[in-house]
Write a protein that holds these residues in place. Structure first.
Motif, PDB file in Angstrom:
ATOM      1  N   SER A  70       0.814  -1.220   0.000  1.00 58.09           N
ATOM      2  CA  SER A  70       0.000   0.000   0.000  1.00 58.09           C
ATOM      3  C   SER A  70       0.848   1.271   0.000  1.00 58.09           C
ATOM      4  CB  SER A  70      -0.899   0.025   1.239  1.00 58.09           C
ATOM      5  OG  SER A  70      -1.657  -1.147   1.327  1.00 58.09           O
ATOM      6  N   GLY A  73       4.753   2.537   4.081  1.00 54.77           N
ATOM      7  CA  GLY A  73       6.038   2.389   4.775  1.00 54.77           C
ATOM      8  C   GLY A  73       6.655   3.760   5.044  1.00 54.77           C
ATOM      9  N   THR A  91       1.116  -4.913  -5.314  1.00 52.81           N
ATOM     10  CA  THR A  91       0.297  -6.098  -5.028  1.00 52.81           C
ATOM     11  C   THR A  91      -1.167  -5.770  -4.715  1.00 52.81           C
ATOM     12  OG1 THR A  91       0.809  -6.029  -2.667  1.00 52.81           O
ATOM     13  CG2 THR A  91       2.310  -7.325  -4.057  1.00 52.81           C
ATOM     14  N   PRO A 111      -0.997 -11.115  -0.680  1.00 50.21           N
ATOM     15  CA  PRO A 111      -0.238 -10.088   0.050  1.00 50.21           C
ATOM     16  C   PRO A 111      -0.897  -8.724   0.091  1.00 50.21           C
ATOM     17  CG  PRO A 111       0.755 -10.528  -2.093  1.00 50.21           C
ATOM     18  CD  PRO A 111      -0.303 -11.563  -1.895  1.00 50.21           C
ATOM     19  N   SER A 140      -0.874  -3.248   3.834  1.00 52.85           N
ATOM     20  CA  SER A 140      -1.130  -4.613   3.366  1.00 52.85           C
ATOM     21  C   SER A 140      -0.420  -5.639   4.246  1.00 52.85           C
ATOM     22  CB  SER A 140      -0.642  -4.753   1.924  1.00 52.85           C
ATOM     23  OG  SER A 140       0.779  -4.784   1.891  1.00 52.85           O
ATOM     24  N   ASN A 452      14.815  -5.089  -5.088  1.00 59.71           N
ATOM     25  CA  ASN A 452      14.794  -3.936  -4.178  1.00 59.71           C
ATOM     26  C   ASN A 452      16.202  -3.448  -3.823  1.00 59.71           C
ATOM     27  OD1 ASN A 452      13.436  -1.925  -2.906  1.00 59.71           O
ATOM     28  ND2 ASN A 452      12.625  -3.167  -1.231  1.00 59.71           N
TER      29      ASN A 452
HETATM   30  C1  FAD Z   1       0.007   6.860   9.745  1.00 62.26           C
HETATM   31  C2  FAD Z   1       0.926   5.661   9.789  1.00 62.26           C
HETATM   32  C3  FAD Z   1       0.961   4.891  10.939  1.00 62.26           C
HETATM   33  C4  FAD Z   1       1.809   3.769  11.002  1.00 62.26           C
HETATM   34  N1  FAD Z   1       1.808   3.015  12.138  1.00 62.26           N
HETATM   35  C5  FAD Z   1       2.598   1.922  12.201  1.00 62.26           C
HETATM   36  C6  FAD Z   1       2.608   1.116  13.382  1.00 62.26           C
HETATM   37  O1  FAD Z   1       1.903   1.357  14.355  1.00 62.26           O
HETATM   38  N2  FAD Z   1       3.429   0.041  13.388  1.00 62.26           N
HETATM   39  C7  FAD Z   1       4.216  -0.271  12.312  1.00 62.26           C
HETATM   40  O2  FAD Z   1       4.948  -1.261  12.376  1.00 62.26           O
HETATM   41  N3  FAD Z   1       4.220   0.479  11.195  1.00 62.26           N
HETATM   42  C8  FAD Z   1       3.431   1.553  11.098  1.00 62.26           C
HETATM   43  N4  FAD Z   1       3.427   2.310   9.961  1.00 62.26           N
HETATM   44  C9  FAD Z   1       4.302   1.946   8.832  1.00 62.26           C
HETATM   45  C10 FAD Z   1       3.649   1.051   7.735  1.00 62.26           C
HETATM   46  O3  FAD Z   1       2.257   1.227   7.703  1.00 62.26           O
HETATM   47  C11 FAD Z   1       4.003  -0.436   7.931  1.00 62.26           C
HETATM   48  O4  FAD Z   1       5.390  -0.605   7.761  1.00 62.26           O
HETATM   49  C12 FAD Z   1       3.261  -1.365   6.962  1.00 62.26           C
HETATM   50  O5  FAD Z   1       3.484  -2.708   7.306  1.00 62.26           O
HETATM   51  C13 FAD Z   1       3.657  -1.176   5.504  1.00 62.26           C
HETATM   52  O6  FAD Z   1       2.729  -1.873   4.703  1.00 62.26           O
HETATM   53  P1  FAD Z   1       2.475  -1.424   3.176  1.00 62.26           P
HETATM   54  O7  FAD Z   1       1.534  -2.384   2.563  1.00 62.26           O
HETATM   55  O8  FAD Z   1       2.116  -0.014   3.089  1.00 62.26           O
HETATM   56  O9  FAD Z   1       3.948  -1.670   2.594  1.00 62.26           O
HETATM   57  P2  FAD Z   1       4.804  -0.775   1.598  1.00 62.26           P
HETATM   58  O10 FAD Z   1       5.076   0.561   2.173  1.00 62.26           O
HETATM   59  O11 FAD Z   1       4.201  -0.822   0.249  1.00 62.26           O
HETATM   60  O12 FAD Z   1       6.160  -1.637   1.594  1.00 62.26           O
HETATM   61  C14 FAD Z   1       6.894  -1.787   2.774  1.00 62.26           C
HETATM   62  C15 FAD Z   1       8.076  -2.732   2.503  1.00 62.26           C
HETATM   63  O13 FAD Z   1       7.580  -4.023   2.228  1.00 62.26           O
HETATM   64  C16 FAD Z   1       8.027  -4.495   0.966  1.00 62.26           C
HETATM   65  N5  FAD Z   1       6.911  -5.292   0.452  1.00 62.26           N
HETATM   66  C17 FAD Z   1       5.620  -4.902   0.265  1.00 62.26           C
HETATM   67  N6  FAD Z   1       4.879  -5.957  -0.124  1.00 62.26           N
HETATM   68  C18 FAD Z   1       5.703  -7.022  -0.202  1.00 62.26           C
HETATM   69  C19 FAD Z   1       5.533  -8.396  -0.558  1.00 62.26           C
HETATM   70  N7  FAD Z   1       4.345  -8.892  -0.932  1.00 62.26           N
HETATM   71  N8  FAD Z   1       6.615  -9.218  -0.494  1.00 62.26           N
HETATM   72  C20 FAD Z   1       7.836  -8.748  -0.121  1.00 62.26           C
HETATM   73  N9  FAD Z   1       8.061  -7.462   0.210  1.00 62.26           N
HETATM   74  C21 FAD Z   1       6.992  -6.616   0.175  1.00 62.26           C
HETATM   75  C22 FAD Z   1       8.367  -3.238   0.187  1.00 62.26           C
HETATM   76  O14 FAD Z   1       9.352  -3.469  -0.797  1.00 62.26           O
HETATM   77  C23 FAD Z   1       8.904  -2.336   1.291  1.00 62.26           C
HETATM   78  O15 FAD Z   1      10.242  -2.617   1.555  1.00 62.26           O
HETATM   79  C24 FAD Z   1       2.613   3.437   9.877  1.00 62.26           C
HETATM   80  C25 FAD Z   1       2.555   4.224   8.726  1.00 62.26           C
HETATM   81  C26 FAD Z   1       1.728   5.322   8.676  1.00 62.26           C
HETATM   82  C27 FAD Z   1       1.688   6.135   7.412  1.00 62.26           C
END
Ligand code: FAD
Length: 476
Positions: A70, A73, A91, A111, A140, A452
């Motif tokens: 999503s 990160g 994804t 995922p 996600s 990556n």
């Molecule tokens: C307002 C806010 C609050 C947040 N609060 C928290 C919190 O309380 N705790 C916390 O831990 N984090 C928090 N986060 C950070 C973030 O939401 C997390 O790290 C979350 O797990 C990222 O998920 P995403 O789907 O957005 O991943 P992305 O940002 O899209 O990717 C994150 C990483 O995962 C990798 N990736 C994504 N999908 C896959 C896949 N299928 N296979 C292998 N690698 C993959 C990407 O290459 C990247 O390195 C917060 C962020 C925001 C904006």
């Protein structure tokens, strides 16, 4: 001339799932962090076979690629970086819950399934997916796995690693492999454990088996306000020292309480130096008894008031305030830089004071909202990037905060990961041999170095992600 990789990908995915317009490339040039990169093209596979074909095509053309869920990160993990603009593999179309095994308490998901959607889907069975990042409405499960994400309730339930049993992954050469297993003691090396937290540098998870946790029969939520941060931090230590592990133990300082209250109107005491939000759960009598013990400890450490949520509505409102704190910052300034370091609980007060001095020294407004129970600090540097020189001061304060936390025996990241943001800080906590061992592991998964690139391990010089040198437009 059309890029031959684009033609190959369009054959596999269809035209609409491969995007090359400038506007789309700029949308996928960064995640929710401050760091911007450059996307070569963006594609949206719909299933594991398509995703595997995309990775095979990238490998055949020698093109780097970046997994993305999503994009929430905060460390630049999904920001495309490097000399050759990578292919961003998103994804979000792989968002099906494939199977729910109520008896085994296991769900197989794609995922791109959003964290909260899974918990909502299994709530009628009395189950949930326990890791609960504050971003859980939008992040996600693939991203949670890659970042080994945490959340307020991970104090009791543990971070994502403890909730992932097995994963089908597309390795960086395009082959599909299964890591881990449903069996509690799967045979062989724990490659599942190596993949969780690898931030998308060892392949892309395409199907994930996650553990489902029973919803607690009873929950008690307490809100305590303190006249000083010192007393609030002492109360945190006091609760844990009594042998109580609350489900969640969160702290918010005055600046954060002010913006949150203006947003949720819950009657929060805006004159408090700090608020603690404490949750305990268990069997009905047990949770109530624990809440009474916690209340006593909070009062003994100077709480001016302790309120216990009277119903689910009040509890939900308090949590809404906590989980929307970052977004609420927009009420006072257009930009924030959110840090994520861990310090030993016993050093909380001292480090919070240092962080406050660092922010003041750089002339920046500071807010603190964090997982106090496990010492996971989230200082927010609040600023307006249009003011000349501000970004440089933010960057300097960020580095000083990391150094202060590490000097206090802490570490670089509690849950947001290293990504691009902190890779050049890795030397603060790892020696050369430790870093080399991590490089070997990564190379074993990805000998080509296409998966990556530029993330986690220090390069010694930055081709992208040097926060200080970014143009103003690259900041949130
Ligand atoms: C307002 C806010 C609050 C947040 N609060 C928290 C919190 O309380 N705790 C916390 O831990 N984090 C928090 N986060 C950070 C973030 O939401 C997390 O790290 C979350 O797990 C990222 O998920 P995403 O789907 O957005 O991943 P992305 O940002 O899209 O990717 C994150 C990483 O995962 C990798 N990736 C994504 N999908 C896959 C896949 N299928 N296979 C292998 N690698 C993959 C990407 O290459 C990247 O390195 C917060 C962020 C925001 C904006």
């Amino acid at each position: 001339m059309t890029d031959p990789l684009v033609s190959d990908l369009r054959r596999v995915l269809g035209g609409a799932a491969v995007r090359t317009d400038a506007i789309e490339l700029s949308l996928y040039a960064r995640d929710a962090s401050l760091i911007s990169g450059e996307a070569g093209l963006v594609c949206f596979p719909s299933n594991a076979e398509q995703l595997s074909a995309v990775v095979r095509a990238c490998a055949a053309h020698g093109r780097p690629f970046v997994p993305r869920g999503s994009g929430t990160g905060l460390a630049g993990g999904a920001t495309p970086a490097g000399d050759v603009p990578p292919v961003v593999i998103v994804t979000t179309k792989m968002n099906r819950i494939l199977e729910i095994d109520e008896e085994q308490r296991v769900a197989w998901v794609e995922p791109g399934v959003l964290n909260l959607d899974l918990s909502r889907e299994v709530a009628h069975l009395g189950l949930h997916f326990a890791p609960d990042p504050s971003s859980q409405q939008s992040c996600s499960i693939g991203g949670n796995v890659a970042n080994n994400s945490g959340g307020p309730h991970c104090l009791l339930y543990g971070v994502t690693n403890g909730h992932v049993l097995a994963m089908e992954v597309v390795l960086p050469d395009g082959t599909l492999a299964m890591l881990g297993g449903i069996d509690p003691e799967p045979d062989g090396l724990d490659l599942r454990g190596a993949f969780v937290g690898s931030e998308g540098t060892m392949g892309i998870a395409t199907r994930i088996a996650v553990r489902l946790t029973p919803l607690p029969p009873s929950v008690e939520t307490l809100l305590a306000d303190f006249a000083t941060m010192h007393e609030a931090a002492a109360a945190v230590t006091g609760v844990i020292a009594e042998g109580i592990v609350p489900a969640a133990l969160e702290m918010m300082d005055r600046n954060i309480v002010e913006v949150v209250e203006a947003y949720i109107h819950a009657g929060l005491p805006v004159d408090a130096a700090a608020l603690l939000l404490v949750e305990v759960d268990g069997l009905a009598g047990g949770a109530a008894e624990q809440a009474r013990r916690v209340e006593k400890i909070l009062r003994a450490n100077g709480a001016r008031s302790v309120e216990i949520a009277s119903d689910e509505e009040q509890r939900a409102l308090w949590w809404k305030g906590r989980k929307s704190a970052f977004g609420a910052i927009a009420r006072i300034a257009p930009n924030y830089y959110l840090h994520d370091c861990v310090v030993p609980r016993s050093r909380l007060v001292e480090v919070l004071e240092q962080v406050s001095e660092i922010a003041a020294g750089q002339g920046l407004v500071l807010g603190n909202v964090f997982h106090a129970g496990d010492g996971n600090l989230h200082p927010l540097l609040i600023f307006d990037q249009r003011v000349p020189g501000t970004l440089e001061r933010v960057h300097q304060a960020g580095r000083q905060i990391v150094e202060a936390c590490v000097a206090a025996g802490g570490t670089l990241s509690g849950e947001h990961g290293i990504g691009l943001e902190k890779r050049e800080h890795m030397g603060l906590v790892f020696g050369a041999a430790d870093l080399e061992a991590q490089r070997w592991l990564r190379q074993a998964f990805d000998p080509s170095g296409l998966c990556n690139p530029e993330k986690i391990l220090p390069t010694g010089g930055s081709r992208c992600g040097d926060i200080a040198s970014l143009p103003a437009g690259a900041w949130v």
